[in-house]
Every structure is written in structure tokens, then in C-alpha cells.
Design an enzyme around this catalytic site. Structure first.
Site, PDB file in Angstrom:
ATOM      1  N   LYS A 166       0.868  -1.187   0.000  1.00 51.58           N
ATOM      2  CA  LYS A 166       0.000   0.000   0.000  1.00 51.58           C
ATOM      3  C   LYS A 166       0.903   1.234   0.000  1.00 51.58           C
ATOM      4  O   LYS A 166       1.704   1.422   0.897  1.00 51.58           O
ATOM      5  CB  LYS A 166      -0.903   0.002   1.245  1.00 51.58           C
ATOM      6  CG  LYS A 166      -1.688   1.316   1.430  1.00 51.58           C
ATOM      7  CD  LYS A 166      -2.605   1.277   2.668  1.00 51.58           C
ATOM      8  CE  LYS A 166      -3.244   2.650   2.926  1.00 51.58           C
ATOM      9  NZ  LYS A 166      -4.092   2.671   4.129  1.00 51.58           N
ATOM     10  N   ASP A 212      -2.549  10.259   3.539  1.00 53.21           N
ATOM     11  CA  ASP A 212      -3.951   9.888   3.706  1.00 53.21           C
ATOM     12  C   ASP A 212      -4.667  10.927   4.566  1.00 53.21           C
ATOM     13  O   ASP A 212      -4.582  10.887   5.793  1.00 53.21           O
ATOM     14  CB  ASP A 212      -4.036   8.486   4.353  1.00 53.21           C
ATOM     15  CG  ASP A 212      -5.477   8.029   4.543  1.00 53.21           C
ATOM     16  OD1 ASP A 212      -6.395   8.675   3.999  1.00 53.21           O
ATOM     17  OD2 ASP A 212      -5.673   7.002   5.245  1.00 53.21           O
ATOM     18  N   LYS A 231     -10.078  13.070   8.014  1.00 50.43           N
ATOM     19  CA  LYS A 231      -9.607  12.688   9.352  1.00 50.43           C
ATOM     20  C   LYS A 231      -9.525  13.915  10.251  1.00 50.43           C
ATOM     21  O   LYS A 231      -9.368  15.032   9.758  1.00 50.43           O
ATOM     22  CB  LYS A 231      -8.195  12.085   9.236  1.00 50.43           C
ATOM     23  CG  LYS A 231      -8.137  10.712   8.604  1.00 50.43           C
ATOM     24  CD  LYS A 231      -6.698  10.208   8.577  1.00 50.43           C
ATOM     25  CE  LYS A 231      -6.612   8.825   7.959  1.00 50.43           C
ATOM     26  NZ  LYS A 231      -7.276   7.787   8.760  1.00 50.43           N
ATOM     27  N   ASP A 291       1.610   6.361   5.539  1.00 52.70           N
ATOM     28  CA  ASP A 291       0.633   5.426   4.973  1.00 52.70           C
ATOM     29  C   ASP A 291       1.175   4.701   3.729  1.00 52.70           C
ATOM     30  O   ASP A 291       0.443   3.960   3.071  1.00 52.70           O
ATOM     31  CB  ASP A 291      -0.683   6.151   4.670  1.00 52.70           C
ATOM     32  CG  ASP A 291      -1.904   5.265   4.864  1.00 52.70           C
ATOM     33  OD1 ASP A 291      -1.766   4.205   5.505  1.00 52.70           O
ATOM     34  OD2 ASP A 291      -2.984   5.619   4.362  1.00 52.70           O
ATOM     35  N   ASP A 308     -12.180   7.238   3.578  1.00 53.76           N
ATOM     36  CA  ASP A 308     -10.984   7.000   4.385  1.00 53.76           C
ATOM     37  C   ASP A 308     -10.592   5.517   4.390  1.00 53.76           C
ATOM     38  O   ASP A 308      -9.515   5.161   4.852  1.00 53.76           O
ATOM     39  CB  ASP A 308     -11.221   7.498   5.826  1.00 53.76           C
ATOM     40  CG  ASP A 308      -9.919   7.700   6.581  1.00 53.76           C
ATOM     41  OD1 ASP A 308      -8.852   7.643   5.948  1.00 53.76           O
ATOM     42  OD2 ASP A 308      -9.988   7.913   7.809  1.00 53.76           O
ATOM     43  N   GLU A 331      -9.443   3.833   2.032  1.00 54.52           N
ATOM     44  CA  GLU A 331      -8.894   3.908   0.681  1.00 54.52           C
ATOM     45  C   GLU A 331      -7.856   2.826   0.405  1.00 54.52           C
ATOM     46  O   GLU A 331      -7.650   2.459  -0.753  1.00 54.52           O
ATOM     47  CB  GLU A 331      -8.292   5.301   0.435  1.00 54.52           C
ATOM     48  CG  GLU A 331      -6.844   5.498   0.902  1.00 54.52           C
ATOM     49  CD  GLU A 331      -6.658   5.358   2.402  1.00 54.52           C
ATOM     50  OE1 GLU A 331      -7.638   5.470   3.152  1.00 54.52           O
ATOM     51  OE2 GLU A 331      -5.515   5.107   2.842  1.00 54.52           O
ATOM     52  N   ARG A 375      -7.784  -0.376   0.990  1.00 56.14           N
ATOM     53  CA  ARG A 375      -8.340  -1.581   0.378  1.00 56.14           C
ATOM     54  C   ARG A 375      -8.723  -1.340  -1.082  1.00 56.14           C
ATOM     55  O   ARG A 375      -8.737  -2.254  -1.886  1.00 56.14           O
ATOM     56  CB  ARG A 375      -9.521  -2.097   1.213  1.00 56.14           C
ATOM     57  CG  ARG A 375     -10.649  -1.125   1.338  1.00 56.14           C
ATOM     58  CD  ARG A 375     -11.578  -1.429   2.513  1.00 56.14           C
ATOM     59  NE  ARG A 375     -11.023  -0.963   3.786  1.00 56.14           N
ATOM     60  CZ  ARG A 375     -11.625  -1.119   4.963  1.00 56.14           C
ATOM     61  NH1 ARG A 375     -12.790  -1.743   5.046  1.00 56.14           N
ATOM     62  NH2 ARG A 375     -11.061  -0.678   6.061  1.00 56.14           N
TER      63      ARG A 375
END
Ligand code: BES
Ligand code: MN
Ligand code: ZN
Length: 503
Positions: free
Chosen positions: A254, A259, A266, A277, A336, A338, A340
Site C-alpha cells: 500500500k 492519507d 480525518k 501510509d 478514508d 482507501e 483496500r
């Protein structure tokens, strides 16, 4: 950092002209006749030093050592785990602008020093003395430039030593990229780092941009990227250490370079940490760096889906439905979630390699931190043999994970009236429902998912990347060498440098 391995007893270590000498003292320590050994013996007897791992006695300009600074440190039973604790403590205690050359001596560790203990010492020395300088060049002066490992028999420790040094090259690359702020580690720059790896022996790199990703139909990945001004990158790395006919292990990282949460934004506090991230992606880069060094007889593919997750007029919105590369429609209920979305398209892409196994590595859920804290990474797998191999690799590398469940009942909450699947379920079991989402894209191969949200970086005063799970992944991959060696191959593309076995 440069490492050197040398046969060295305590008398030799006392004569060594370094800036700081670290003497590991295990519970089997037997005092000899020389001054340093006597000093250690007396300190133990007086109770000023203990062999408990990490217990220390610091010396300054002692007549017993040529080095101006020395640390006597307890190393317990001399196992890899206790040596790691000892070296971590001692290096942290001596690191300062004054120390450039350091010697770590196993002389007090008894005759037997395992390869695993030497590997652990190399890794711990590198970890404890790591200094981030990419956007703080003034810290350059704090770097330790050379570490000498003194062991009773250098020849017996070579394999563990070389594995440790290769692994350090990998972990330092991982930390370097993971620690960089998002404006310095954009998807494009991550791709450049991967391209630089492509210049190493047996490594190839191909980078896809937005146009190619549109053509592939990676609608979920594109949906995450569409709110950002930074163009996405899809990175394909290949390590070719065995015959083409040998199915590869695929690592999927990933690579969200930042993020914000997107429209499901967030909260502000600690949002800076979302530059981390992309730690999954950085761990893939680190593994390839180490593979190029160790040259095991294996084939490995690395896939990195990298973009920013930003709120914008064009950003994906809650409720939007997108189509993944393998045709499944996904309702994006929370922008959020994201990770996956970018991973599902990368997993679909992994199919073309007809892999032996696919392992994705992701800072995927806050829920995984709630479940396991920062000690063990979450591990999910649909394949018992793969799960067992990853568990064992984690233990041997001192980079442990813990298997989590994948019962189908956990997927109930992902059902929706508007698409094949929703990207979030309720709050309960959040790390597991995320894994259940990914599992839908992994039915065609042996698959495992590592949720490293709690282990990939540290917050607070020690804020920084840990380079986990590079150690686990390398131990797993090296463990595969013996297994694939049992499979007859017609022509090896290149002769391995040596049989790299995990220590
Ligand atoms: N990157 C985060 C996960 C994360 C959060 C890792 C904090 C480490 C620390 C991920 O993209 C995310 O935001 N996940 C959400 C999922 C939720 C919306 C279902 C989460 O964990 O809150
Ligand atoms: Mn997120
Ligand atoms: Zn994320």
C-alpha cells in the site's frame, strides 16, 4: 553505514582504536587475566553490572580500554532476542556527535555465538544509530559511519553477518522513504526510487502512470487518486534469481503517500503521521534492496499502488460506486477506507504472474492497532501453510505477527444494495472486515495480508519508521529457497551467489 566482521577476543577489543567499545556480557562470562576481563568480573561481583539484557555500566577513559568510551552491557543468555536488547541499549547510550566508529564485541558471550545473534546485533546497531537526514541535513554529524563486530570465530558468523548487513541495506532504504514527508515522497518520487532499484543486478522495474492504469481498468485505485494533484503511480518490480519457469512470490505494498481521509476527512491531530501510509510500499522497496544483495535462487514480484488520498472538488464521494479491475463494483461508503481500494486492483493485477503466493503489506486499519498494539503485525491468510510460514518467519526474524480470523460471517457488513460490495462494514472487527474485503480479490492464489498499522512506525518523541515487516518478509522469502530448490528446474537464469539460508 559500514559493517566489518573480525575475530576478536577481549584483549583485542581492549586494544581497538574506535570511538566507543561495546562489550556484550552474557551469563556464561568467565573472567580472564587481562585488565578488561578483570574489570568486567569485578563489576559483576560487586553488583555494579548485571548480565540481565540491557543492564549497563559505562566507562570513560578507562585504562582498561584504548577506546575513550566503553559500555559493558548485559546480554543475558546470548540469544538473538537478548543480544538485540543489549545492543539497542548500549548504542542508544553512546550515540552522540563524538562517536563515528564503534566496535561491538561478543568476547564475553562464550565460545558459541550463533549466526542469529550476530544478525540481531548488526540490525540493532543499525536501528539504534539510524539518523534521518533527508530533510534535516544538520543531523548528518550524528551518523555512525562504521561498526566493527568482534566475535570469537569470524568464519562461523559470516552467514548471519552477511544476512544482517543485506537486511540493513533494506531497512535503511525503507526508513528513508517512509520517513520522508509527503511533499518529498510523492508517488512519482517513490517510483523513481523503485527505478533506481531496477539498476541493481537481477532487478527490473516498470512504472505505470494514470493513462496505463485507466487502460487496465483499475477503477478503484483511480477513484482514490482522483482527488489529488499528484499523479498516481503503479510500480512493478521484479527480482529474477531463478529460472523463468519458477512461479514468483508477489509482494503488494500500500503506497498512500498521504492519507487525509479524503471527503471522509480525518481529524487534525496526528494527521501528519499519515505520511507513513506508504510504509507497506516502502517495505517492498527495502525487501528488493536486500534481495539484490543476498541473491537467493527465487523469483519475486513487487507491486506498489501509490497515490495521495485528498479531498477535492473532483474527489470520490461517499456513496460513489466504482468498478475494480476484475469487474466487481464497490460502493465507497467511507473515502478514508482507501487502502483496500488501491490494494484490490493491485491484487487483481497480481493474478497474471501465476504466483506461488501473494502477500500484501498495508497500514490498513486503526482497528488493528486496537487489536494488537505495536508488538505484532496482524496477519490474515486463506492458506494454512502460508500462514504457518509467515508466523515462523516473524518469530525467527524477531519481527512477529499474529494470525487473525477470516470467518465468512465477518463479511456480512460489507453487503450493500448498490454494488457487489461496500468498502466498509461497522466499527466492530474493523481489521478483519478490511481483510474480508481484500479476500474477495484473492481467491485465485495463496494469499496473506499483513496489517502493519501498529508496527510500521512509532509516534511520540521517537517518531519514525521501524522498517517492519522487512525482517519478516526476508526471513519468509529465504525460507522459500530450500522449498523451491526441491523443484527441478531446467536452466537457472543466474547462479546464486550462495545458498542464502535464514539464520
Ligand atoms: N491509513 C489508515 C489506517 C491507519 C490509521 C493506520 C491510523 C495507522 C494509524 C486507513 O486508510 C484508514 O483510514 N482506515 C480507517 C478505516 C475505516 C474508515 C473503516 C480506520 O482505520 O479508521
Ligand atoms: Mn484512510
Ligand atoms: Zn490509509
Amino acid at each position: 553505514m559500514n559493517f566489518e566482521l573480525k575475530t576478536l577476543d577481549l584483549i583485542g577489543a581492549a586494544q581497538d582504536k574506535c570511538d566507543a567499545l561495546i562489550v556484550l556480557v552474557t551469563q556464561s562470562f568467565k573472567p580472564g587475566k587481562d585488565a578488561l576481563a578483570q574489570l568486567v568480573g569485578e563489576a559483576l561481583k560487586a553488583g555494579d553490572l548485571e548480565t540481565k539484557p540491557g543492564k549497563m555500566l559505562q566507562l570513560y577513559r578507562s585504562p582498561a580500554t584504548v577506546a575513550p568510551r566503553a559500555v559493558l552491557v548485559g546480554a543475558g543468555d546470548g540469544s538473538a532476542r537478548q543480544v538485540r536488547l543489549a545492543v539497542q541499549a548500549a548504542v542508544s547510550a553512546v550515540k552522540s556527535g563524538q562517536v563515528r566508529r564503534m566496535t561491538v564485541c561478543f568476547a564475553g558471550a562464550g565460545a558459541e555465538v550463533s549466526g542469529a545473534a550476530v544478525r540481531a546485533a548488526v540490525l540493532a546497531a543499525a536501528d539504534a544509530s539510524y539518523v534521518y537526514t533527508a530533510t534535516k541535513p544538520s543531523a548528518e554529524g550524528r551518523k555512525i559511519t562504521r561498526v566493527l563486530l568482534g566475535v570469537p570465530h569470524a568464519a562461523a558468523a559470516t552467514l548471519g553477518f552477511e544476512q544482517g548487513v543485506a537486511e540493513v541495506a533494506g531497512t535503511e532504504l525503507t526508513k528513508e522513504w517512509a520517513n520522508r514527508p509527503a511533499n518529498h515522497a510523492t508517488p512519482a518520487r517513490l517510483a523513481d526510487a523503485a527505478k533506481a532499484l531496477g539498476k541493481l543486478p537481477r532487478v527490473k522495474c516498470e512504472v505505470l502512470g494514470p493513462k496505463e492504469v485507466v487502460r487496465l481498468g483499475m477503477g478503484a485505485f483511480m477513484a482514490v487518486a482522483q482527488g489529488s494533484q499528484e499523479p498516481l503511480r503503479f510500480i512493478v518490480l521484479k527480482y529474477e534469481g531463478a529460472a523463468k519457469s519458477l512461479a514468483p512470490v508477489v509482494l503488494v505494498g500500500k503506497g498512500i503517500s498521504f492519507d487525509t481521509g479524503g471527503i471522509s476527512i480525518k481529524p487534525a491531530s496526528e494527521m501528519d503521521e499519515m505520511k507513513f501510509d506508504m510504509c507497506g510500499a516502502a517495505s517492498v522497496l527495502g525487501v528488493f534492496r536486500a534481495l539484490a544483495e543476498l541473491r537467493p535462487a527465487l523469483n519475486v514480484v513487487g507491486l506498489i499502488a501509490s497515490c495521495e488520498n485528498m479531498p477535492d472538488g473532483r474527489a470520490v464521494k461517499p456513496g460513489d460506486v466504482v468498478t475494480s479491475m476484475n469487474g466487481q463494483t464497490i460502493e465507497v461508503l467511507n473515502t478514508d477506507a482507501e487502502g483496500r481500494l488501491v490494494l484490490c486492483d493491485a491484487l487483481a493485477y497480481a493474478e497474471r504472474f501465476k504466483p506461488r503466493a501473494v502477500i500484501d503489506i498495508a497500514t490498513l486499519t486503526g482497528a488493528c492497532i486496537v487489536a494488537l498494539g505495536s508488538v505484532r503485525s496482524g496477519m490474515f491468510s486463506s492458506d494454512d501453510a502460508l500462514a504457518a510460514a509467515l508466523l515462523a518467519a516473524g518469530e525467527s526474524a524477531l519481527d512477529p505477527c499474529w494470525r487473525m480470523p477470516l470467518d465468512d460471517e465477518y463479511a456480512e457488513g460489507l453487503k450493500t444494495n448498490f454494488a457487489d460490495v461496500a468498502n466498509v462494514a461497522g466499527r466492530a472487527g474493523g481489521a478483519i472486515t478490511a481483510a474480508k474485503f481484500l479476500q474477495r480479490f484473492s481467491s485465485r492464489f495463496a494469499w496473506a495480508h499483513l496489517d502493519i498499522a501498529g508496527t510500521a512506525w512509532k509516534g511520540g518523541a521517537a517518531k519514525g519508521a521501524t522498517a517492519r515487516p522487512v525482517g519478516l518478509l526476508l526471513a519468509y522469502l529465504l525460507g522459500q529457497v530450500e522449498k523451491v530448490a526441491a523443484v527441478p528446474v531446467k536452466s537457472a537464469r543466474s547462479v546464486p551467489k550462495k545458498v542464502a539460508k535464514p539464520v
